[in-house]
Enzyme design. Structure first.
Site, PDB file in Angstrom:
ATOM      1  N   GLY A 219      13.639  42.442 -46.708  1.00 48.05           N
ATOM      2  CA  GLY A 219      15.549  41.756 -46.582  1.00 48.05           C
ATOM      3  C   GLY A 219      15.343  41.529 -48.416  1.00 48.05           C
ATOM      4  O   GLY A 219      16.007  40.394 -48.243  1.00 48.05           O
ATOM      5  N   LYS A 237      24.107  40.704 -61.705  1.00 49.33           N
ATOM      6  CA  LYS A 237      23.780  39.046 -62.651  1.00 49.33           C
ATOM      7  C   LYS A 237      23.749  39.153 -64.051  1.00 49.33           C
ATOM      8  O   LYS A 237      23.981  38.195 -64.105  1.00 49.33           O
ATOM      9  CB  LYS A 237      22.056  39.506 -62.038  1.00 49.33           C
ATOM     10  CG  LYS A 237      22.099  39.190 -60.602  1.00 49.33           C
ATOM     11  CD  LYS A 237      21.089  39.047 -59.768  1.00 49.33           C
ATOM     12  CE  LYS A 237      20.705  39.439 -58.697  1.00 49.33           C
ATOM     13  NZ  LYS A 237      19.269  39.981 -57.782  1.00 49.33           N
TER      14      LYS A 237
HETATM   15  N1  LIG Z   1      18.914  39.328 -49.724  1.00 50.17           N
HETATM   16  C1  LIG Z   1      18.776  38.944 -50.260  1.00 50.17           C
HETATM   17  O1  LIG Z   1      17.511  38.230 -50.653  1.00 50.17           O
HETATM   18  C2  LIG Z   1      19.729  38.614 -51.318  1.00 50.17           C
HETATM   19  C3  LIG Z   1      20.430  38.626 -50.607  1.00 50.17           C
HETATM   20  N2  LIG Z   1      21.860  38.338 -51.813  1.00 50.17           N
HETATM   21  C4  LIG Z   1      23.438  38.720 -51.486  1.00 50.17           C
HETATM   22  O2  LIG Z   1      23.556  38.702 -49.797  1.00 50.17           O
HETATM   23  C5  LIG Z   1      24.665  39.324 -49.483  1.00 50.17           C
HETATM   24  C6  LIG Z   1      23.986  39.369 -47.851  1.00 50.17           C
HETATM   25  O3  LIG Z   1      23.435  40.463 -48.153  1.00 50.17           O
HETATM   26  P1  LIG Z   1      22.311  40.820 -47.169  1.00 50.17           P
HETATM   27  O4  LIG Z   1      21.777  39.115 -45.814  1.00 50.17           O
HETATM   28  O5  LIG Z   1      20.159  41.135 -47.546  1.00 50.17           O
HETATM   29  O6  LIG Z   1      22.917  41.850 -46.425  1.00 50.17           O
HETATM   30  P2  LIG Z   1      22.285  42.282 -44.602  1.00 50.17           P
HETATM   31  O7  LIG Z   1      22.847  44.179 -44.937  1.00 50.17           O
HETATM   32  O8  LIG Z   1      20.934  42.158 -44.208  1.00 50.17           O
HETATM   33  O9  LIG Z   1      24.057  41.735 -44.284  1.00 50.17           O
HETATM   34  C7  LIG Z   1      25.292  41.933 -44.815  1.00 50.17           C
HETATM   35  C8  LIG Z   1      26.102  41.541 -43.450  1.00 50.17           C
HETATM   36  O10 LIG Z   1      27.429  41.521 -43.854  1.00 50.17           O
HETATM   37  C9  LIG Z   1      28.201  41.921 -43.240  1.00 50.17           C
HETATM   38  N3  LIG Z   1      29.735  42.508 -43.016  1.00 50.17           N
HETATM   39  C10 LIG Z   1      30.271  43.405 -44.034  1.00 50.17           C
HETATM   40  N4  LIG Z   1      31.269  43.635 -43.731  1.00 50.17           N
HETATM   41  C11 LIG Z   1      31.525  42.961 -43.587  1.00 50.17           C
HETATM   42  C12 LIG Z   1      33.069  42.343 -43.593  1.00 50.17           C
HETATM   43  N5  LIG Z   1      34.258  42.928 -43.792  1.00 50.17           N
HETATM   44  N6  LIG Z   1      33.066  40.775 -42.824  1.00 50.17           N
HETATM   45  C13 LIG Z   1      31.889  40.378 -42.350  1.00 50.17           C
HETATM   46  N7  LIG Z   1      30.854  40.754 -42.141  1.00 50.17           N
HETATM   47  C14 LIG Z   1      30.681  41.744 -42.911  1.00 50.17           C
HETATM   48  C15 LIG Z   1      27.344  42.725 -41.789  1.00 50.17           C
HETATM   49  O11 LIG Z   1      27.889  43.210 -40.979  1.00 50.17           O
HETATM   50  C16 LIG Z   1      26.285  42.264 -42.097  1.00 50.17           C
HETATM   51  O12 LIG Z   1      25.842  41.579 -41.042  1.00 50.17           O
HETATM   52  C17 LIG Z   1      25.077  40.298 -50.463  1.00 50.17           C
HETATM   53  O13 LIG Z   1      25.670  40.399 -51.399  1.00 50.17           O
HETATM   54  C18 LIG Z   1      23.258  40.042 -52.014  1.00 50.17           C
HETATM   55  O14 LIG Z   1      24.045  41.210 -53.048  1.00 50.17           O
HETATM   56  C19 LIG Z   1      21.252  37.306 -52.592  1.00 50.17           C
HETATM   57  C20 LIG Z   1      20.401  36.861 -52.930  1.00 50.17           C
HETATM   58  C21 LIG Z   1      19.587  37.719 -52.507  1.00 50.17           C
HETATM   59  N1  LIG Z   2      18.318  42.752 -53.865  1.00 51.93           N
HETATM   60  C1  LIG Z   2      18.799  41.215 -54.640  1.00 51.93           C
HETATM   61  C2  LIG Z   2      18.591  40.268 -54.087  1.00 51.93           C
HETATM   62  C3  LIG Z   2      18.942  38.845 -55.047  1.00 51.93           C
HETATM   63  O1  LIG Z   2      19.839  38.754 -55.268  1.00 51.93           O
HETATM   64  C4  LIG Z   2      17.475  41.346 -55.500  1.00 51.93           C
HETATM   65  O2  LIG Z   2      16.454  42.260 -55.101  1.00 51.93           O
HETATM   66  O3  LIG Z   2      17.274  40.403 -56.654  1.00 51.93           O
END
Ligand SMILES: NC(=O)C1=CN([C@@H]2O[C@H](COP(=O)(O)OP(=O)(O)OC[C@H]3O[C@@H](n4cnc5c(N)ncnc54)[C@H](O)[C@@H]3O)[C@@H](O)[C@H]2O)C=CC1
Ligand SMILES: N[C@@H](CC=O)C(=O)O
Length: 370
Positions: A219, A237
């Site tokens: 993740g 970023k």
């Molecule tokens: N995974 C990480 O460690 C971090 C992630 N982020 C950010 O958090 C966000 C989510 O990342 P993840 O959870 O890893 O991605 P993920 O792919 O696991 O989850 C994305 C979610 O968004 C939903 N989604 C997509 N389009 C949508 C819409 N139109 N309406 C409602 N829901 C919708 C998907 O169905 C899914 O549930 C991204 O923008 C990422 O850059 C930020 C910091 C750290």
């Molecule tokens: N994909 C990103 C998740 C957090 O923003 C990263 O690797 O730092």
């Protein structure tokens, strides 16, 4: 960059709880993937507590369905099981579910352009936005201005702690320095949790593509890992940090050195996994070169003199930016007061738990400020 001041970050400093509303803030959560599920789990863990009384969940959606939960626990269970009403997700339903009274907050845990396009309208309509998605502030400068203007119009706040450093106190430190009269001179460091993890684990022996799959499965990567490997996520970023530091950079002004070979870049998302071994030979070569010199590979972003660069560097093992473990981000900030020895902030920069905590910290801060 020796003898730096180090903030070993664990959690966020306590904030003044000046005006906590009696009525809980109404929340809509968009995204129930890695980060969104962790938000639901954290909220469910607060049921019956002082923190839980401040936030009330009124709408949950992912890309397949949207629903109004009866309770946080039910929302968490439905999101995990995937069993929900058959209602498709609707961005129009968000404002309806949040109503017109009291503190209303959208938590964006998607990577969705369609959701980001709604941020400004919600903000202008009096709905606060808390986001982990970098597309709002980390793409075009015009959109960044639009968000600022919408906040001013609606008297709303844009919670962005989770967009850089997954909730580490990077943006808030830059803003605090500026509020205290400092100009930011330069910023440099590791801003990608997944790339940090990859270069902390890659040994030049086992295929790099295998490590990419592990980082994705843990993740840490973006939904499409090419967004990390291409440097695009880090570009976003450094743009967010630069703009917060008062440098009005446009996206094209960041020089980005991608790790993604042309053949992999051209594929559709569905074909990426099978083609990840395209990364193996070039990465093995870069690792071997660094190894011969006793150096470490680190994916570094730098902002200096109004210019930004992002790319893989080979650094001496004792270089201040070569440290850290796991998904650690490590960022040095030079300002008027930290002009010779930078302020250095280090800690986990990706992962469900820290990112969800960063989002909910921002939501609670909005509630506290009323
Ligand atoms: N995974 C990480 O460690 C971090 C992630 N982020 C950010 O958090 C966000 C989510 O990342 P993840 O959870 O890893 O991605 P993920 O792919 O696991 O989850 C994305 C979610 O968004 C939903 N989604 C997509 N389009 C949508 C819409 N139109 N309406 C409602 N829901 C919708 C998907 O169905 C899914 O549930 C991204 O923008 C990422 O850059 C930020 C910091 C750290
Ligand atoms: N994909 C990103 C998740 C957090 O923003 C990263 O690797 O730092």
């Amino acid at each position: 960059m020796s003898g730096e001041v180090v903030i070993a970050h664990i959690g966020v400093a306590a904030r003044p709880q000046s005006r906590v509303a009696d009525v809980p803030a109404r929340i809509a959560l968009l995204g129930t993937g890695t980060v969104g599920s962790a938000v639901l789990a954290r909220l469910a863990g607060w049921d019956g507590t002082r923190l839980g009384e401040r936030l009330s969940l009124h709408y949950v959606a992912n890309s397949r369905f949207g629903f109004r939960p009866a309770s946080t626990a039910e929302a968490a269970a439905r999101a995990v099981s995937g069993v929900a009403s058959h209602a498709p997700p609707s961005l129009d339903a968000v404002a309806v579910a949040l109503g017109t009274q009291g503190t209303r907050i959208v938590i964006d845990a998607t990577a969705s352009e369609a959701v980001t396009e709604r941020h400004a309208a919600w903000l202008a309509d009096g709905i606060h936005v808390v986001t982990a998605c970098k597309l709002g502030q980390g793409t075009s400068l015009a959109r960044w201005h639009e968000i600022r203007e919408a906040c001013a119009l609606g008297g709303t706040r844009y919670g962005d702690s989770a967009t850089v450093g997954a909730g580490l106190p990077l943006l808030r430190s830059i803003r605090a320095l500026q509020a205290g009269g400092d100009r930011i001179h330069a910023i440099a460091g590791v801003l990608s949790g997944s790339l940090a993890w990859l270069f902390n684990h890659y040994d030049g022996l086992r295929p790099f593509s295998g490590f990419v799959r592990q980082a994705r499965d843990a993740g840490y990567t973006e939904p499409d890992p090419r967004d990390d490997l291409s440097g695009e996520d880090v570009r976003r970023k450094i743009l967010i940090l630069a703009r917060a530091a008062g440098v009005a950079l446009d996206s094209a002004a960041v020089e980005v050195d991608s790790l993604v070979p042309q053949a992999l870049a051209a594929l559709s998302a569905a074909d990426v996994d099978a083609a990840l071994p395209e990364l193996d030979a070039p990465m093995r070569e870069r690792f071997a070169d660094a190894y011969k010199r006793g150096e470490k590979l680190r994916f570094i972003a730098r902002l200096e003199d109004g210019r930004a660069r992002v790319g893989l560097q080979s650094l001496p093992a004792d270089h201040p930016l070569a440290g850290g473990a796991g998904t650690d981000n490590r960022v040095a900030i030079w300002s008027d007061r930290y002009d010779r020895q930078p302020l250095v902030i280090q800690g986990p920069g990706a992962g469900a738990g820290v990112t969800a905590a960063g989002l909910l910290d921002d939501a609670l801060e909005i509630v506290a400020r009323g």
